[in-house]
Structure formats: structure tokens, C-alpha cells
Motif scaffolding. Structure first.
Motif, PDB file in Angstrom:
ATOM      1  N   GLY A  55       0.816  -1.208   0.000  1.00 30.00           N
ATOM      2  CA  GLY A  55       0.000   0.000   0.000  1.00 30.00           C
ATOM      3  C   GLY A  55       0.850   1.259   0.000  1.00 30.00           C
ATOM      4  N   ALA A  56       1.886   1.244   0.797  1.00 31.70           N
ATOM      5  CA  ALA A  56       2.785   2.400   0.846  1.00 31.70           C
ATOM      6  C   ALA A  56       3.469   2.609  -0.493  1.00 31.70           C
ATOM      7  CB  ALA A  56       3.831   2.198   1.950  1.00 31.70           C
ATOM      8  N   ILE A  57       3.849   1.519  -1.146  1.00 35.73           N
ATOM      9  CA  ILE A  57       4.500   1.629  -2.451  1.00 35.73           C
ATOM     10  C   ILE A  57       3.561   2.294  -3.445  1.00 35.73           C
ATOM     11  CG2 ILE A  57       5.309   0.255  -4.407  1.00 35.73           C
ATOM     12  CD1 ILE A  57       6.535  -1.677  -2.417  1.00 35.73           C
ATOM     13  N   SER A  58       2.312   1.892  -3.400  1.00 36.63           N
ATOM     14  CA  SER A  58       1.354   2.469  -4.335  1.00 36.63           C
ATOM     15  C   SER A  58       1.164   3.954  -4.086  1.00 36.63           C
ATOM     16  CB  SER A  58       0.025   1.728  -4.197  1.00 36.63           C
ATOM     17  OG  SER A  58      -0.906   2.239  -5.104  1.00 36.63           O
ATOM     18  N   VAL A  59       1.103   4.309  -2.820  1.00 32.88           N
ATOM     19  CA  VAL A  59       0.940   5.724  -2.480  1.00 32.88           C
ATOM     20  C   VAL A  59       2.134   6.522  -2.981  1.00 32.88           C
ATOM     21  CG1 VAL A  59       0.906   7.307  -0.526  1.00 32.88           C
ATOM     22  CG2 VAL A  59      -0.577   5.314  -0.517  1.00 32.88           C
ATOM     23  N   LEU A  60       3.305   6.015  -2.741  1.00 32.66           N
ATOM     24  CA  LEU A  60       4.511   6.723  -3.171  1.00 32.66           C
ATOM     25  C   LEU A  60       4.588   6.805  -4.688  1.00 32.66           C
ATOM     26  CD1 LEU A  60       7.143   5.227  -0.707  1.00 32.66           C
ATOM     27  CD2 LEU A  60       6.202   7.526  -0.692  1.00 32.66           C
ATOM     28  N   GLN A  61       4.195   5.754  -5.331  1.00 27.03           N
ATOM     29  CA  GLN A  61       4.225   5.761  -6.791  1.00 27.03           C
ATOM     30  C   GLN A  61       3.315   6.838  -7.350  1.00 27.03           C
ATOM     31  OE1 GLN A  61       2.436   2.350  -8.532  1.00 27.03           O
ATOM     32  NE2 GLN A  61       3.385   2.652 -10.515  1.00 27.03           N
ATOM     33  N   LEU A  83      -6.192  -0.460  -2.447  1.00 31.31           N
ATOM     34  CA  LEU A  83      -5.765  -0.295  -3.818  1.00 31.31           C
ATOM     35  C   LEU A  83      -6.813  -0.893  -4.723  1.00 31.31           C
ATOM     36  CD1 LEU A  83      -2.126  -1.433  -3.364  1.00 31.31           C
ATOM     37  CD2 LEU A  83      -2.873   0.875  -3.766  1.00 31.31           C
ATOM     38  N   ALA A  84      -6.853  -0.355  -5.889  1.00 32.87           N
ATOM     39  CA  ALA A  84      -7.675  -0.993  -6.898  1.00 32.87           C
ATOM     40  C   ALA A  84      -6.724  -1.695  -7.845  1.00 32.87           C
ATOM     41  CB  ALA A  84      -8.506   0.050  -7.629  1.00 32.87           C
ATOM     42  N   TRP A  85      -6.693  -2.988  -7.763  1.00 30.07           N
ATOM     43  CA  TRP A  85      -5.735  -3.741  -8.548  1.00 30.07           C
ATOM     44  C   TRP A  85      -6.160  -3.766  -9.996  1.00 30.07           C
ATOM     45  CZ3 TRP A  85      -1.336  -5.195  -6.254  1.00 30.07           C
ATOM     46  CH2 TRP A  85      -1.329  -5.241  -4.861  1.00 30.07           C
ATOM     47  N   GLY A  86      -5.196  -4.044 -10.806  1.00 28.83           N
ATOM     48  CA  GLY A  86      -5.465  -4.063 -12.232  1.00 28.83           C
ATOM     49  C   GLY A  86      -6.072  -5.374 -12.657  1.00 28.83           C
ATOM     50  N   ASN A 112      15.051   2.904 -14.975  1.00 28.69           N
ATOM     51  CA  ASN A 112      14.762   1.962 -13.912  1.00 28.69           C
ATOM     52  C   ASN A 112      13.407   2.242 -13.305  1.00 28.69           C
ATOM     53  OD1 ASN A 112      17.202   0.759 -14.266  1.00 28.69           O
ATOM     54  ND2 ASN A 112      18.243   2.079 -12.817  1.00 28.69           N
ATOM     55  N   TYR A 113      13.070   3.515 -13.159  1.00 29.28           N
ATOM     56  CA  TYR A 113      11.769   3.844 -12.614  1.00 29.28           C
ATOM     57  C   TYR A 113      10.678   3.379 -13.561  1.00 29.28           C
ATOM     58  CZ  TYR A 113       7.597   6.235 -11.433  1.00 29.28           C
ATOM     59  OH  TYR A 113       6.296   6.503 -11.147  1.00 29.28           O
ATOM     60  N   ASP A 114      10.912   3.568 -14.871  1.00 28.86           N
ATOM     61  CA  ASP A 114       9.909   3.128 -15.822  1.00 28.86           C
ATOM     62  C   ASP A 114       9.677   1.637 -15.697  1.00 28.86           C
ATOM     63  OD1 ASP A 114      10.853   5.410 -18.503  1.00 28.86           O
ATOM     64  OD2 ASP A 114       9.556   5.631 -16.753  1.00 28.86           O
ATOM     65  N   GLU A 115      10.743   0.897 -15.467  1.00 28.17           N
ATOM     66  CA  GLU A 115      10.587  -0.535 -15.355  1.00 28.17           C
ATOM     67  C   GLU A 115       9.794  -0.886 -14.099  1.00 28.17           C
ATOM     68  OE1 GLU A 115      14.664  -1.987 -17.568  1.00 28.17           O
ATOM     69  OE2 GLU A 115      14.648  -1.658 -15.420  1.00 28.17           O
ATOM     70  N   ILE A 116      10.141  -0.242 -13.001  1.00 32.01           N
ATOM     71  CA  ILE A 116       9.415  -0.506 -11.775  1.00 32.01           C
ATOM     72  C   ILE A 116       7.962  -0.072 -11.954  1.00 32.01           C
ATOM     73  CG2 ILE A 116       9.173   0.155  -9.364  1.00 32.01           C
ATOM     74  CD1 ILE A 116      12.202   0.468  -9.310  1.00 32.01           C
ATOM     75  N   HIS A 117       7.821   1.111 -12.529  1.00 26.93           N
ATOM     76  CA  HIS A 117       6.487   1.667 -12.706  1.00 26.93           C
ATOM     77  C   HIS A 117       5.672   0.774 -13.605  1.00 26.93           C
ATOM     78  CE1 HIS A 117       3.271   4.424 -13.241  1.00 26.93           C
ATOM     79  NE2 HIS A 117       3.484   4.546 -14.511  1.00 26.93           N
ATOM     80  N   GLN A 118       6.321   0.206 -14.617  1.00 22.74           N
ATOM     81  CA  GLN A 118       5.607  -0.673 -15.520  1.00 22.74           C
ATOM     82  C   GLN A 118       5.052  -1.861 -14.769  1.00 22.74           C
ATOM     83  OE1 GLN A 118       8.021  -2.015 -18.728  1.00 22.74           O
ATOM     84  NE2 GLN A 118       6.507  -3.417 -19.523  1.00 22.74           N
ATOM     85  N   PHE A 119       5.865  -2.394 -13.888  1.00 24.19           N
ATOM     86  CA  PHE A 119       5.431  -3.550 -13.145  1.00 24.19           C
ATOM     87  C   PHE A 119       4.336  -3.180 -12.167  1.00 24.19           C
ATOM     88  CE2 PHE A 119       5.652  -6.380  -9.495  1.00 24.19           C
ATOM     89  CZ  PHE A 119       5.470  -7.589 -10.119  1.00 24.19           C
ATOM     90  N   LEU A 120       4.544  -2.073 -11.442  1.00 20.91           N
ATOM     91  CA  LEU A 120       3.560  -1.691 -10.454  1.00 20.91           C
ATOM     92  C   LEU A 120       2.276  -1.268 -11.119  1.00 20.91           C
ATOM     93  CD1 LEU A 120       5.776   0.236  -7.938  1.00 20.91           C
ATOM     94  CD2 LEU A 120       4.822  -2.023  -7.684  1.00 20.91           C
ATOM     95  N   GLU A 121       2.383  -0.671 -12.296  1.00 21.57           N
ATOM     96  CA  GLU A 121       1.198  -0.203 -12.992  1.00 21.57           C
ATOM     97  C   GLU A 121       0.354  -1.376 -13.431  1.00 21.57           C
ATOM     98  OE1 GLU A 121       0.442  -0.244 -16.514  1.00 21.57           O
ATOM     99  OE2 GLU A 121      -1.406   0.836 -16.203  1.00 21.57           O
TER     100      GLU A 121
END
Lengths: 131, 346
Positions: free
Chosen positions: A89-95, B232-235, B289-298
């Protein structure tokens, strides 16, 4: 009795206290779970289990074990506070915050470019500084 | 002849019975989900997968690595205990976060999710500093002050060494970390507290450096967990184990680029890059690197606006593991990022 092994002479570590076992000199938990922080091990054990933590500690290099334990303690505490999302949850908030800031930065940069181009236009009008 | 026919009929009916039994068995196995029928969890534990197996919905048989990671970090008993204490609606969400956490721990056994958290905090700090610098520069322009020298430095001098004094004269006043010379420490600010005279120092060292000044459990991380009780609203995307490039990097790799620059220069170069080419972020390793992380988290975050969230949320729970993942470009990431949603738990 060897005095060089403080675990043997001093009180057992938090892990051995919790597990109610003898804290030996080669206890893998002892350096990272001091007896003054019983909650740290309790949380980690509750979420991950002592055997899993022990396996993880054996898999990482000795100089990285403290970092690994501290990150596990953080994740365990986060999971206890939020059983659904934990530390994710914290990761999502930070993102989200990062994305918001990047958007704001882009917009501000557009403004800055506009001002800069105006300034460039003025300077070219006065001396052709810009080729 | 009729008597012969009568003798052979039972055998024929037996064959027909066996055929029917075989067909029904095949149909049953197909309904169960394949020729084996067991979920990844039961397969790993080598036990029969019951019809009411609590883990079967979350660990499909074709993705054994998912369960292996979870088993390695949490263990079956712990997961079952966590699930038992949650509502039906919360269980898929919880499992997704558990799977994600286990995946991250598999990729980064030392720091796990805490590494990502701190990396994001660092990026927030950098972005805030950039924003401060740009806003101060804008303010100068708006006040009608003409400073052609800073203008040229901002726009034309890409990646060159810049006059720190002149930057500071413009009121940018960026906090410079004087410890960058040798021990590779990079400060990071907590996004929660606005004023922080001495941020906790954290060294993102190269792999060979052992002297960590690293505090993996900063209070700021805990504050984030405490203050943000949001769901969170998951994808709707499947967990990306089909991809080889998951996009996560060792945080040391991320910071090895940044550590080579003075913090002001790093900010300036990033500012110029943003100005010159908003789509060329791959030039910067940390952006990549952020894009890669962001891609995964997104992929995990739901890319819907809050107004549409409830409908999508109701439909997405339980379906998230079915849809394949598409690789997204930068623009799509940003578009999706605008639609991130948060719903309050309580």
C-alpha cells in the motif's frame, strides 16, 4: 564457559526467548534480534515464521543480514497494520506521488520553456545571441 | 443366433460402460482445470487439490513460481491464517499483495519491498527539489528579471559542469550533500514531513562497497504505512511471470548513476532533459529503472479513474489473473497513471 561468546553469558536473544529455546553461541538470530526488542521478532515470526527467516538469513551474505532482517521487520509490521495490502500500500501511495510530481514538473517546465523562448526572442531581437 | 447375440450383449454393454466412464473422467478432469487438476500450491506440496482448496484460486498450475516465492517468504500456514482473518472480498487483494511482496523479495532478497519504498522516496525527493528549482526560476522570470546567463545554462549546457555559485545566486538554494565525495551517501527526505534539517543519510553503494550507512526501517516508511490506510484498486492484468524482464533492478544499480553527480548537477541535468525531450527518458538510467518498476507496479494498480472504480473494482476482483499483460509505452504509463485510484477502507 567461554566469555567471548556474549550470547552464552548474557540473556538469550529475543528469538530464543520467544521460541523458548537455548540461545547458543551460533544462534543466527542473536545479532539481529536483541532481547531489548522482543516485538521485532514477534512480528517477523508471526508473519513469516522463524524457519523462513532463518533460511533467508542463510541465503544472504553475512554483511547484508542486518539489512535483510530490518526489511523483514518493516514488512511484517506493515502487514500486521494492514493485513490486506501490507507494505505494498505504501508503495502504491509513493508511486502515485511520484507520478503527480512528475506531471507537475512537466507542466512547470512547459511554463519555463515559454518564458525562456520569450527571453530568447528578445535577446535575438537585440543582438542575435541565438543563432 | 439369437442366443449368441444374447451372450455377447453384456460384453458390449460393458465396453460402452467403460467408454462412458472414460469420457466422464476426462470431462471431470477438464472441468477441474487441466489434465492434472491440482493448483500450483497443492502440486508443490504434493497433495491432492481439494475442490475447496483455499489457495487454488490464487495459484494457477501454470505459474508454479508464484507459489514458490510465497511459500519461501510466508509459508502456507501464514497465508492461510492471513486469509482466514479477512473477508471474502478482501482475500484476492490480500493475495495479490502477498504475491507481489514475495516476488519482490525473490528479486531482491536483502531489501525486498523496503528497497522499492526507499527508492520511491528518493525519487520524490529529487522531483520535489527539481520542482523547487524550476518554480524559483519561473518566479524570477515572472518578476521580470532578465538573466540571460542562467537561461543559457539551463537550456544549452546539457550535462556540462555548471557554476554552482550562479545557481545558488538565483535563489535555487538546493541542499547540497557534501558527503558525495567519497562515501557515496545520498540523502533522502521523507515525503511526509516538510521540514527535515538533517534527513537520515542512506548510502546507495555500489555492489563492492560494504560500509553501509543504511537504515532500512526509517520512520518515514512507517509513517507512510500508518497514515495511508487506503485500499488499492488492482489491475486486471495477470501477474507478469511470463515476462523475462520484470523491470526491477537492484537499487544499488539505480543509485550508481546518481551518486556520480553533485546533487545540483543531477537535478539540473534532469531538468534539462525534461525540457528538451520529455520522451527521451531512457537516456537516464534512473528514469529507465523507474519506468521498469512503474511498468510492473502499474500492471498491478488499476488504471481506472475513481469515478469508475467501483464498477471496475467489482468486476476486476477475481478476474485479475486471467488477462495477459501488455507491454506499455511511456505515454500509456502516464495515461494510466492519471487514472490510479484509491478507495478508503473504512
Amino acid at each position: 564457559m567461554s566469555l567471548s561468546y556474549s550470547n552464552y553469558t548474557n540473556s538469550p536473544c529475543a528469538a530464543c526467548k520467544f521460541l523458548r529455546r537455548k540461545c547458543t553461541s551460533d544462534c543466527v538470530f542473536a545479532p539481529y534480534f536483541p532481547p531489548e526488542e522482543p516485538l521485532k521478532f514477534a512480528n517477523v515470526h508471526r508473519i513469516f515464521g522463524a524457519s523462513n527467516v532463518s533460511k533467508i538469513l542463510h541465503e544472504v551474505a553475512p554483511h547484508q543480514r542486518e539489512d535483510a532482517v530490518n526489511s523483514l521487520a518493516y514488512e511484517a509490521e506493515a502487514r500486521l497494520k494492514d493485513p490486506v495490502y501490507g507494505c505494498v500500500g505504501a508503495i502504491s501511495v509513493l508511486q502515485r506521488e511520484v507520478l503527480r510530481l512528475q506531471r507537475e514538473l512537466e507542466e512547470t517546465n512547459v511554463d519555463l520553456m515559454r518564458y525562456a523562448s520569450c527571453l530568447g526572442g528578445e535577446t535575438s531581437a537585440y543582438g542575435g545571441r541565438r543563432g | 443366433m439369437s442366443q449368441i447375440k444374447t451372450i455377447h450383449n453384456p460384453i458390449g454393454s460393458l465396453e460402452r460402460f467403460l467408454d462412458l466412464l472414460l469420457i466422464s473422467l476426462i470431462v471431470y478432469m477438464t472441468l477441474k482445470g487441466g489434465t492434472s487438476g491440482a493448483c500450483a500450491a497443492c502440486k508443490y506440496q504434493r497433495r491432492r487439490c481439494a475442490a475447496d482448496c483455499p489457495l487454488a484460486p490464487y495459484f494457477p498450475a501454470e505459474q508454479p513460481k508464484l507459489f514458490q516465492n510465497v511459500h519461501r517468504l510466508f509459508g502456507v500456514r501464514s497465508i492461510v491464517k492471513i486469509l482466514e482473518n479477512l473477508d471474502e472480498l478482501q482475500r484476492p487483494e490480500a493475495m495479490k499483495s502477498i504475491i507481489f511482496q514475495s516476488y519482490v523479495r525473490d528479486r531482491n532478497p536483502v531489501h525486498g519491498c523496503l528497497g522499492i519504498t526507499q527508492q520511491l522516496q528518493y525519487m520524490i525527493w529529487v522531483a520535489e527539489e527539481e520542482l523547487k528549482a524550476v518554480n524559483s526560476q519561473l518566479q524570477l522570470y515572472r518578476n521580470g528579471q532578465n538573466h540571460p546567463n542562467p537561461h543559457n545554462m539551463m537550456i544549452h549546457e546539457l550535462g556540462e559542469k555548471q557554476d554552482l555559485t550562479s545557481q545558488l545566486d538565483l535563489g535555487m538554494g538546493l541542499p547540497v550533500n557534501d558527503n558525495n565525495q567519497g562515501n557515496n551517501t545520498i540523502p533522502f527526505f521523507s515525503p511526509v514531513s516538510e521540514t527535515q534539517p538533517q534527513p537520515p543519510h542512506m548510502s546507495y553503494c555500489s555492489d563492492q562497497v560494504n560500509n553501509h550507512d543504511y537504515n532500512p526501517t526509517p520512520d518515514s516508511c512507517k509513517e507512510i504505512v500508518n497514515n495511508h490506510n487506503t485500499s488499492l484498486a488492482w489491475g486486471q492484468n495477470q501477474f507478469p511471470y511470463n515476462h523475462h524482464n520484470y523491470g526491477f533492478i537492484n537499487q544499488n544499480e539505480h543509485c550508481s548513476e546518481t551518486k556520480n553527480n553533485n546533487s545540483v548537477m543531477a537535478i539540473q541535468s534532469q531538468l534539462v532533459n525534461l525540457q528538451m525531450a520529455s520522451n527521451q527518458q531512457e537516456e537516464e538510467v534512473d528514469d529507465q529503472n523507474y519506468d521498469e518498476i512503474h511498468q510492473f507496479l502499474e500492471i498491478i494498480d488499476e488504471s481506472q479513474s475513481f469515478t469508475e472504480t467501483k464498477e471496475v473494482y467489482a468486476s476486476s476482483s477475481g478476474e485479475s489473473l486471467k488477462e495477459p499483460i501488455d507491454e506499455v509505452g511511456e505515454k500509456e504509463l502516464r495515461r494510466a497513471a492519471t487514472c490510479f485510484s484509491l478507495t478508503s477502507v473504512n
